[in-house]
Design a protein around this motif. Structure first.
Motif, mmCIF file in Angstrom:
data_model
loop_
_atom_site.group_PDB
_atom_site.id
_atom_site.type_symbol
_atom_site.label_atom_id
_atom_site.label_comp_id
_atom_site.label_asym_id
_atom_site.label_seq_id
_atom_site.Cartn_x
_atom_site.Cartn_y
_atom_site.Cartn_z
ATOM 1 N N GLN A 169 37.475 44.207 -30.763
ATOM 2 C CA GLN A 169 37.330 42.764 -30.610
ATOM 3 C C GLN A 169 38.585 42.063 -31.118
ATOM 4 O O GLN A 169 39.162 42.457 -32.128
ATOM 5 N N VAL A 170 38.994 41.013 -30.393
ATOM 6 C CA VAL A 170 40.180 40.242 -30.767
ATOM 7 C C VAL A 170 39.728 38.942 -31.421
ATOM 8 O O VAL A 170 38.894 38.225 -30.884
ATOM 9 N N GLN A 171 40.286 38.639 -32.585
ATOM 10 C CA GLN A 171 40.002 37.368 -33.249
ATOM 11 C C GLN A 171 41.008 36.329 -32.767
ATOM 12 O O GLN A 171 42.208 36.607 -32.637
ATOM 13 N N LEU A 172 40.500 35.124 -32.509
ATOM 14 C CA LEU A 172 41.312 34.038 -31.976
ATOM 15 C C LEU A 172 41.102 32.786 -32.822
ATOM 16 O O LEU A 172 39.972 32.518 -33.270
ATOM 17 N N ALA A 173 42.170 32.008 -33.000
ATOM 18 C CA ALA A 173 42.059 30.771 -33.773
ATOM 19 C C ALA A 173 42.933 29.711 -33.126
ATOM 20 O O ALA A 173 44.159 29.868 -33.056
ATOM 21 N N GLU A 174 42.293 28.631 -32.669
ATOM 22 C CA GLU A 174 43.010 27.521 -32.050
ATOM 23 C C GLU A 174 43.404 26.489 -33.093
ATOM 24 O O GLU A 174 42.737 26.327 -34.124
ATOM 25 N N SER A 175 44.474 25.751 -32.810
ATOM 26 C CA SER A 175 44.910 24.650 -33.656
ATOM 27 C C SER A 175 45.711 23.670 -32.811
ATOM 28 O O SER A 175 46.098 23.979 -31.688
ATOM 29 N N GLY A 176 45.947 22.478 -33.384
ATOM 30 C CA GLY A 176 46.800 21.508 -32.720
ATOM 31 C C GLY A 176 46.084 20.345 -32.070
ATOM 32 O O GLY A 176 46.732 19.442 -31.532
ATOM 33 N N GLY A 177 44.758 20.354 -32.095
ATOM 34 C CA GLY A 177 44.030 19.245 -31.499
ATOM 35 C C GLY A 177 44.154 17.975 -32.319
ATOM 36 O O GLY A 177 44.700 17.975 -33.427
ATOM 37 N N GLY A 178 43.652 16.878 -31.758
ATOM 38 C CA GLY A 178 43.700 15.615 -32.470
ATOM 39 C C GLY A 178 43.391 14.452 -31.556
ATOM 40 O O GLY A 178 42.939 14.640 -30.428
ATOM 41 N N LEU A 179 43.657 13.259 -32.065
ATOM 42 C CA LEU A 179 43.451 12.028 -31.312
ATOM 43 C C LEU A 179 44.787 11.549 -30.763
ATOM 44 O O LEU A 179 45.772 11.449 -31.520
ATOM 45 N N VAL A 180 44.830 11.244 -29.486
ATOM 46 C CA VAL A 180 46.060 10.796 -28.859
ATOM 47 C C VAL A 180 45.726 9.700 -27.847
ATOM 48 O O VAL A 180 44.635 9.687 -27.265
ATOM 49 N N GLN A 181 46.658 8.796 -27.648
ATOM 50 C CA GLN A 181 46.459 7.722 -26.670
ATOM 51 C C GLN A 181 46.689 8.239 -25.257
ATOM 52 O O GLN A 181 47.436 9.211 -25.063
ATOM 53 N N PRO A 182 46.084 7.593 -24.273
ATOM 54 C CA PRO A 182 46.354 7.975 -22.881
ATOM 55 C C PRO A 182 47.850 7.936 -22.599
ATOM 56 O O PRO A 182 48.559 7.014 -23.039
ATOM 57 N N GLY A 183 48.320 8.948 -21.878
ATOM 58 C CA GLY A 183 49.736 9.080 -21.592
ATOM 59 C C GLY A 183 50.504 9.882 -22.621
ATOM 60 O O GLY A 183 51.674 10.220 -22.407
ATOM 61 N N GLY A 184 49.860 10.181 -23.740
ATOM 62 C CA GLY A 184 50.508 10.931 -24.806
ATOM 63 C C GLY A 184 50.500 12.430 -24.573
ATOM 64 O O GLY A 184 50.054 12.919 -23.526
ATOM 65 N N GLY A 219 37.763 31.829 -29.536
ATOM 66 C CA GLY A 219 38.045 31.156 -30.778
ATOM 67 C C GLY A 219 36.978 30.114 -31.068
ATOM 68 O O GLY A 219 36.028 29.937 -30.286
ATOM 69 N N GLN A 220 37.163 29.379 -32.166
ATOM 70 C CA GLN A 220 36.160 28.391 -32.575
ATOM 71 C C GLN A 220 36.360 27.043 -31.897
ATOM 72 O O GLN A 220 35.491 26.185 -31.950
ATOM 73 N N GLY A 221 37.520 26.856 -31.259
ATOM 74 C CA GLY A 221 37.807 25.623 -30.541
ATOM 75 C C GLY A 221 38.526 24.596 -31.390
ATOM 76 O O GLY A 221 38.470 24.608 -32.619
ATOM 77 N N THR A 222 39.234 23.703 -30.708
ATOM 78 C CA THR A 222 39.903 22.589 -31.362
ATOM 79 C C THR A 222 39.648 21.325 -30.549
ATOM 80 O O THR A 222 39.722 21.339 -29.323
ATOM 81 N N GLN A 223 39.329 20.235 -31.230
ATOM 82 C CA GLN A 223 38.933 18.993 -30.554
ATOM 83 C C GLN A 223 40.167 18.211 -30.108
ATOM 84 O O GLN A 223 41.092 17.980 -30.901
ATOM 85 N N VAL A 224 40.143 17.788 -28.857
ATOM 86 C CA VAL A 224 41.156 16.887 -28.309
ATOM 87 C C VAL A 224 40.445 15.620 -27.853
ATOM 88 O O VAL A 224 39.498 15.684 -27.068
ATOM 89 N N THR A 225 40.901 14.497 -28.361
ATOM 90 C CA THR A 225 40.329 13.214 -27.976
ATOM 91 C C THR A 225 41.433 12.308 -27.464
ATOM 92 O O THR A 225 42.416 12.066 -28.168
ATOM 93 N N VAL A 226 41.275 11.850 -26.226
ATOM 94 C CA VAL A 226 42.258 10.965 -25.610
ATOM 95 C C VAL A 226 41.606 9.596 -25.465
ATOM 96 O O VAL A 226 40.685 9.408 -24.667
ATOM 97 N N SER A 227 42.081 8.658 -26.261
ATOM 98 C CA SER A 227 41.452 7.343 -26.293
ATOM 99 C C SER A 227 42.420 6.321 -26.845
ATOM 100 O O SER A 227 43.250 6.635 -27.704
ATOM 101 N N SER A 228 42.300 5.096 -26.348
ATOM 102 C CA SER A 228 43.110 4.012 -26.883
ATOM 103 C C SER A 228 42.364 3.282 -27.990
ATOM 104 O O SER A 228 42.907 2.346 -28.586
#
Length: 122
Positions: A1-16, A113-122
């Protein structure tokens, strides 16, 4: 089994832009596919992009021209550069690993992996 870990998500404005990373444990197998999926609230998990160990890359039509998937096997890493982000790109982004080559991810089997949240909103 391969272990996976995501990172880098966050809140960003449209177009970002955002860059996601997926760190994986070492796999002894050479033929494999690493894939990005995402899941928006109340929706099914959907395929975003796949990168094979042979160098093949394929994208869902909804992200083609805006997202770039890549991998660095010397570092056991996969990346997703996301530009021109839209509100409909919002969701949890997951990294997936499968043995063999799958051009469109190959479904929901494999290691996750466990996932990382990406939110695109103004």
């Amino acid at each position: 089994q391969v272990q996976l870990a995501e990172s880098g998500g966050g809140l960003v404005q449209p177009g970002g832009s955002l860059r996601l990373s997926c760190a994986s444990s070492r796999s002894p197998y050479t033929r494999n596919t690493m894939t990005w999926y995402r899941q928006a609230p109340g929706k099914e998990r959907e395929w975003v992009a796949s990168v094979t160990s042979g160098g093949g890359v394929k994208y869902a039509d909804s992200v083609k021209g805006r997202f770039t998937a890549s991998r660095d096997d010397s570092k056991n890493m996969m990346y997703l550069q996301m530009n021109s982000l839209k509100p409909e790109d919002t969701g949890v982004y997951y990294c997936n690993f499968k043995l063999g080559y799958y051009t469109t991810g190959g479904g929901l089997s494999g290691d996750w992996g466990q996932g990382t949240q990406v939110t695109v909103s103004s």
